[in-house]
Scaffold this motif. Structure first.
Motif, PDB file in Angstrom:
ATOM      1  N   ALA B 162       0.953  -1.289  -0.009  1.00 31.55           N
ATOM      2  CA  ALA B 162       0.054  -0.026   0.113  1.00 31.55           C
ATOM      3  C   ALA B 162       0.996   1.088   0.168  1.00 31.55           C
ATOM      4  CB  ALA B 162      -0.988   0.103   0.997  1.00 31.55           C
ATOM      5  N   PHE B 163       0.342   2.163  -0.760  1.00 29.29           N
ATOM      6  CA  PHE B 163       1.196   3.475  -0.785  1.00 29.29           C
ATOM      7  C   PHE B 163       0.842   4.407   0.713  1.00 29.29           C
ATOM      8  CE2 PHE B 163       1.275   8.011  -1.750  1.00 29.29           C
ATOM      9  CZ  PHE B 163       2.287   8.130  -2.238  1.00 29.29           C
ATOM     10  N   GLU B 164      -0.359   4.199   1.195  1.00 32.56           N
ATOM     11  CA  GLU B 164      -0.428   4.957   2.385  1.00 32.56           C
ATOM     12  C   GLU B 164      -1.423   4.081   3.276  1.00 32.56           C
ATOM     13  OE1 GLU B 164       0.318   6.829   4.574  1.00 32.56           O
ATOM     14  OE2 GLU B 164      -0.165   9.067   4.252  1.00 32.56           O
ATOM     15  N   GLY B 165      -1.137   4.505   4.598  1.00 32.40           N
ATOM     16  CA  GLY B 165      -2.259   3.738   5.492  1.00 32.40           C
ATOM     17  C   GLY B 165      -3.089   4.804   6.234  1.00 32.40           C
ATOM     18  N   LEU B 166      -4.366   4.733   6.457  1.00 34.11           N
ATOM     19  CA  LEU B 166      -5.210   5.761   7.184  1.00 34.11           C
ATOM     20  C   LEU B 166      -5.287   5.491   8.509  1.00 34.11           C
ATOM     21  CD1 LEU B 166      -8.059   6.210   4.449  1.00 34.11           C
ATOM     22  CD2 LEU B 166      -6.078   7.568   4.549  1.00 34.11           C
ATOM     23  N   MET B 167      -5.261   6.451   9.416  1.00 31.28           N
ATOM     24  CA  MET B 167      -5.327   6.114  10.792  1.00 31.28           C
ATOM     25  C   MET B 167      -6.258   6.670  11.539  1.00 31.28           C
ATOM     26  SD  MET B 167      -1.201   6.888  11.250  1.00 31.28           S
ATOM     27  CE  MET B 167      -1.104   5.999  13.203  1.00 31.28           C
ATOM     28  N   GLN B 168      -6.970   6.219  12.527  1.00 35.09           N
ATOM     29  CA  GLN B 168      -8.018   6.595  13.314  1.00 35.09           C
ATOM     30  C   GLN B 168      -7.530   7.064  14.705  1.00 35.09           C
ATOM     31  OE1 GLN B 168     -10.521   3.361  14.943  1.00 35.09           O
ATOM     32  NE2 GLN B 168      -9.045   2.088  14.031  1.00 35.09           N
ATOM     33  N   SER B 169      -8.178   8.007  15.210  1.00 40.10           N
ATOM     34  CA  SER B 169      -7.717   8.196  16.616  1.00 40.10           C
ATOM     35  C   SER B 169      -8.185   7.214  17.804  1.00 40.10           C
ATOM     36  CB  SER B 169      -8.674   9.697  16.975  1.00 40.10           C
ATOM     37  OG  SER B 169      -9.917   9.619  17.056  1.00 40.10           O
ATOM     38  N   SER B 170      -7.856   7.418  18.844  1.00 43.99           N
ATOM     39  CA  SER B 170      -8.186   6.412  20.129  1.00 43.99           C
ATOM     40  C   SER B 170      -9.769   6.371  20.120  1.00 43.99           C
ATOM     41  CB  SER B 170      -7.522   6.813  20.992  1.00 43.99           C
ATOM     42  OG  SER B 170      -7.964   7.968  21.587  1.00 43.99           O
ATOM     43  N   SER B 171     -10.441   7.258  19.719  1.00 44.53           N
ATOM     44  CA  SER B 171     -11.927   7.335  20.046  1.00 44.53           C
ATOM     45  C   SER B 171     -12.656   6.815  18.594  1.00 44.53           C
ATOM     46  CB  SER B 171     -12.508   8.466  20.569  1.00 44.53           C
ATOM     47  OG  SER B 171     -12.615   9.485  19.669  1.00 44.53           O
ATOM     48  N   GLY B 172     -11.881   6.246  17.540  1.00 44.40           N
ATOM     49  CA  GLY B 172     -12.299   6.010  16.348  1.00 44.40           C
ATOM     50  C   GLY B 172     -12.588   6.924  15.285  1.00 44.40           C
ATOM     51  N   ARG B 173     -12.191   8.081  15.475  1.00 44.65           N
ATOM     52  CA  ARG B 173     -12.307   9.034  14.354  1.00 44.65           C
ATOM     53  C   ARG B 173     -11.268   8.765  13.216  1.00 44.65           C
ATOM     54  NH1 ARG B 173     -12.604  15.372  16.108  1.00 44.65           N
ATOM     55  NH2 ARG B 173     -14.395  15.129  18.026  1.00 44.65           N
ATOM     56  N   LEU B 174     -11.716   8.834  11.863  1.00 44.74           N
ATOM     57  CA  LEU B 174     -10.571   9.027  10.779  1.00 44.74           C
ATOM     58  C   LEU B 174      -9.872  10.337  11.117  1.00 44.74           C
ATOM     59  CD1 LEU B 174      -9.419   8.049   8.000  1.00 44.74           C
ATOM     60  CD2 LEU B 174     -11.279   9.274   7.054  1.00 44.74           C
ATOM     61  N   ILE B 175      -8.487  10.443  11.059  1.00 48.78           N
ATOM     62  CA  ILE B 175      -7.716  11.514  11.018  1.00 48.78           C
ATOM     63  C   ILE B 175      -7.065  11.953   9.792  1.00 48.78           C
ATOM     64  CG2 ILE B 175      -5.999  12.721  12.467  1.00 48.78           C
ATOM     65  CD1 ILE B 175      -8.761  12.230  14.056  1.00 48.78           C
ATOM     66  N   SER B 176      -6.198  11.007   9.284  1.00 47.10           N
ATOM     67  CA  SER B 176      -5.325  11.199   8.330  1.00 47.10           C
ATOM     68  C   SER B 176      -4.698   9.876   7.779  1.00 47.10           C
ATOM     69  CB  SER B 176      -4.343  12.167   8.853  1.00 47.10           C
ATOM     70  OG  SER B 176      -3.443  11.604   9.847  1.00 47.10           O
ATOM     71  N   GLY B 177      -3.835  10.117   6.807  1.00 47.92           N
ATOM     72  CA  GLY B 177      -2.847   8.960   6.456  1.00 47.92           C
ATOM     73  C   GLY B 177      -1.662   9.319   7.531  1.00 47.92           C
ATOM     74  N   THR B 178      -0.464   8.314   7.298  1.00 52.46           N
ATOM     75  CA  THR B 178       0.484   8.650   8.039  1.00 52.46           C
ATOM     76  C   THR B 178       1.459   9.691   7.647  1.00 52.46           C
ATOM     77  OG1 THR B 178       1.866   7.395   6.432  1.00 52.46           O
ATOM     78  CG2 THR B 178       0.712   5.878   8.142  1.00 52.46           C
ATOM     79  N   MET B 179       1.235  10.022   6.460  1.00 51.62           N
ATOM     80  CA  MET B 179       2.091  11.214   5.948  1.00 51.62           C
ATOM     81  C   MET B 179       1.385  12.116   5.108  1.00 51.62           C
ATOM     82  SD  MET B 179       3.990   9.469   2.558  1.00 51.62           S
ATOM     83  CE  MET B 179       3.113   8.647   1.506  1.00 51.62           C
ATOM     84  N   SER B 180       0.125  12.252   5.529  1.00 58.22           N
ATOM     85  CA  SER B 180      -0.930  12.870   4.424  1.00 58.22           C
ATOM     86  C   SER B 180      -2.145  13.324   5.058  1.00 58.22           C
ATOM     87  CB  SER B 180      -1.075  12.349   3.041  1.00 58.22           C
ATOM     88  OG  SER B 180      -2.038  11.065   3.418  1.00 58.22           O
ATOM     89  N   ASN B 181      -2.746  14.038   4.640  1.00 59.69           N
ATOM     90  CA  ASN B 181      -4.174  14.636   5.164  1.00 59.69           C
ATOM     91  C   ASN B 181      -5.147  13.877   3.955  1.00 59.69           C
ATOM     92  OD1 ASN B 181      -2.709  17.490   6.001  1.00 59.69           O
ATOM     93  ND2 ASN B 181      -4.216  16.525   7.392  1.00 59.69           N
ATOM     94  N   VAL B 182      -6.440  13.893   4.268  1.00 57.93           N
ATOM     95  CA  VAL B 182      -7.238  13.014   3.401  1.00 57.93           C
ATOM     96  C   VAL B 182      -8.523  13.866   3.291  1.00 57.93           C
ATOM     97  CG1 VAL B 182      -8.132  11.803   5.526  1.00 57.93           C
ATOM     98  CG2 VAL B 182      -8.327  10.601   3.242  1.00 57.93           C
ATOM     99  N   PHE B 183      -9.019  13.648   2.022  1.00 58.07           N
ATOM    100  CA  PHE B 183     -10.348  14.401   1.536  1.00 58.07           C
ATOM    101  C   PHE B 183     -11.053  13.181   0.902  1.00 58.07           C
ATOM    102  CE2 PHE B 183      -7.686  17.878   2.045  1.00 58.07           C
ATOM    103  CZ  PHE B 183      -8.408  19.037   2.256  1.00 58.07           C
ATOM    104  N   LEU B 184     -12.561  13.530   1.527  1.00 63.60           N
ATOM    105  CA  LEU B 184     -13.517  12.291   1.065  1.00 63.60           C
ATOM    106  C   LEU B 184     -14.468  13.248   0.047  1.00 63.60           C
ATOM    107  CD1 LEU B 184     -12.521  11.230   3.773  1.00 63.60           C
ATOM    108  CD2 LEU B 184     -14.625   9.795   3.677  1.00 63.60           C
ATOM    109  N   GLU B 185     -14.879  12.553  -1.072  1.00 63.03           N
ATOM    110  CA  GLU B 185     -15.927  13.336  -1.807  1.00 63.03           C
ATOM    111  C   GLU B 185     -17.286  12.795  -1.536  1.00 63.03           C
ATOM    112  OE1 GLU B 185     -14.575  13.933  -5.905  1.00 63.03           O
ATOM    113  OE2 GLU B 185     -16.730  14.624  -6.341  1.00 63.03           O
ATOM    114  N   ARG B 186     -18.584  13.402  -1.206  1.00 61.77           N
ATOM    115  CA  ARG B 186     -19.530  12.857  -0.621  1.00 61.77           C
ATOM    116  C   ARG B 186     -20.581  13.898  -1.463  1.00 61.77           C
ATOM    117  NH1 ARG B 186     -19.638  13.034   5.430  1.00 61.77           N
ATOM    118  NH2 ARG B 186     -20.906  14.994   4.971  1.00 61.77           N
ATOM    119  N   ASP B 187     -21.524  13.072  -2.306  1.00 60.94           N
ATOM    120  CA  ASP B 187     -22.586  13.907  -2.895  1.00 60.94           C
ATOM    121  C   ASP B 187     -21.923  15.220  -3.346  1.00 60.94           C
ATOM    122  OD1 ASP B 187     -23.999  11.663  -2.164  1.00 60.94           O
ATOM    123  OD2 ASP B 187     -24.681  12.564  -0.199  1.00 60.94           O
ATOM    124  N   GLY B 188     -21.143  15.389  -3.984  1.00 61.35           N
ATOM    125  CA  GLY B 188     -20.600  16.626  -4.440  1.00 61.35           C
ATOM    126  C   GLY B 188     -19.828  17.581  -3.411  1.00 61.35           C
TER     127      GLY B 188
END
Lengths: 273, 273
Positions: B162-188
């Protein structure tokens, strides 16, 4: 071997390799703070075991025999001192977070004057801090070099007159002091926070456990909500520099100095180990 | 000024002061990774603002004008490069976690070869990691030197392809990749995780926000549970080295490359800033 083309330190070209040390870049290392008495490192076997355990968890391979041989020699030369052993993963051999696995660990041993007995205030005052500790089981228990949480916590204590600050984890558990573990006396039972989510598993914490059991004092680690401090009547801090140190005042409230804590502290202080 | 009586590095006496640097001991510092193109640091003003903000939060006082003058000069000399600026609190002036407030910050500027275009795989595959990020609002957003979480996460990615891994916080929130931020596209709508509890507020994340708004693409930061990735159809990673990079595969599932993400990436790539 560094992959940097050029490195400047404070504006000057630098050909040394230390600016590429991963402890400097990422806090990628472990440390041990040790008390030397009568030319010996107190609880050396426990320090060595914790360091080895930390290396195992972080996949840092080091020559432990050489490390402890040198530390023992320095201890004999100085007689009484405080030693700080810092073991880094070594210089980065590639850019980025991933270790390459071929780093050569660096060992930094710093010798400080033995702490003077007069260092301790007559009354040990402790407060709870609003600073918290992030929870991460992968790092919990280790004395690693990611210590900004403690740095900020100690900074927030300055000017408060308190000797130590107690810290909670992000989910509200009592974990430790900024530089110590903590023991509460409750109905004849000694309890200390579980360190499965965060906190440092102190060498003196291990000693307190072992000695309490030998003295027949019941002791256990458990999840302790921070709010439990409100009805705590007896509390002690532990680290190898302080020993087991009873607290006189918590958030302005007077505490008792429990008899078993006092006996335990005296016994630990006289251990020839 | 160090308070150590004696310091050994790998068994040899060392009179240099760097072994006492607080970034080495505690990760007590900040860094910026910057892309140099056509002799200029891309998004220099944003890097400078983030560094100043971090210094403010950690109470590190530095000569920012001198730092950016030097960095700009190095950028002009190299034309194309990757720069890593590491600003430490400086050498410890006393033992222990508390900063004395009189430390002299140390500036380490490392120049790396510009990343070759061929570095990227044709298909960007991403997985979610079990490694988590501890939550601590005092440190959230900062690009500080406590990065063991990322080190362990990158190590756990090795061999996965894998090129990148996505990480969650201890309470289960999606936070970021190991070396990147992350953007999701959702209904525009473009969404990216809030970074109020952990994570690094990336310079390119700021650029994506600004440029999306200028293009009329709705964008917002919000709390995103890790489970939201299960029904995510379009995802991109951001950092200054990669730009805004669309992901082709998430946990073995094919994703679409959203049209607005692609337009945004192209626009950001051509910015003369």
């Amino acid at each position: 071997m560094s992959t940097a083309l050029q490195v400047f330190v404070d504006g000057q070209t630098c050909d040394d390799s230390w600016p590429q040390d991963r402890a400097l870049q990422y806090g990628d290392g472990l440390f041990e703070t040790m008390l030397v008495r009568n030319g010996r490192i107190r609880f050396e076997a426990l320090h060595a075991a914790r360091l080895a355990h930390g290396c195992n968890r972080l996949a840092i391979s080091a020559d432990h025999a050489a490390i402890w041989q040198q530390a023992g020699q320095v201890a004999r030369q100085h007689g009484a001192a405080l030693l700080k052993l810092l073991l880094t993963r070594g210089d980065a051999t590639a850019r980025g977070y991933a270790p390459s696995g071929v780093e050569r660990p660096r060992v930094i041993l710093s010798v400080y004057a033995a702490p003077p007995a007069a260092e301790l205030p007559a009354q040990i005052r402790v407060v709870t801090l609003r600073n918290c500790l992030g929870e991460n089981p992968d790092l919990a228990g280790l004395k690693h070099c990611n210590r900004l949480e403690q740095v900020l916590a100690r900074a927030s204590l300055q000017g408060s007159g308190a000797f130590e600050g107690l810290m909670q984890s992000s989910s509200g558990r009592l974990i430790s002091g900024t530089m110590s573990n903590v023991f509460l006396e409750r109905d004849g039972l000694l309890v200390t926070p579980e360190l499965d989510l965060c906190g440092i598993a102190g060498v003196l914490r291990t000693v307190v456990f072992r000695e309490a059991q030998q003295m027949g004092i019941p002791v256990q680690a458990e999840n302790i909500p921070l709010a439990a401090l409100d009805h705590c009547t007896s509390l002690a801090l532990s680290n190898v520099r302080l020993g087991l140190l009873s607290v006189h005042e918590l958030n302005g409230r007077r505490l008792q100095v429990g008899a078993s804590l006092r006996e335990l502290a005296a016994r630990i202080d006289t251990l020839e180990e």
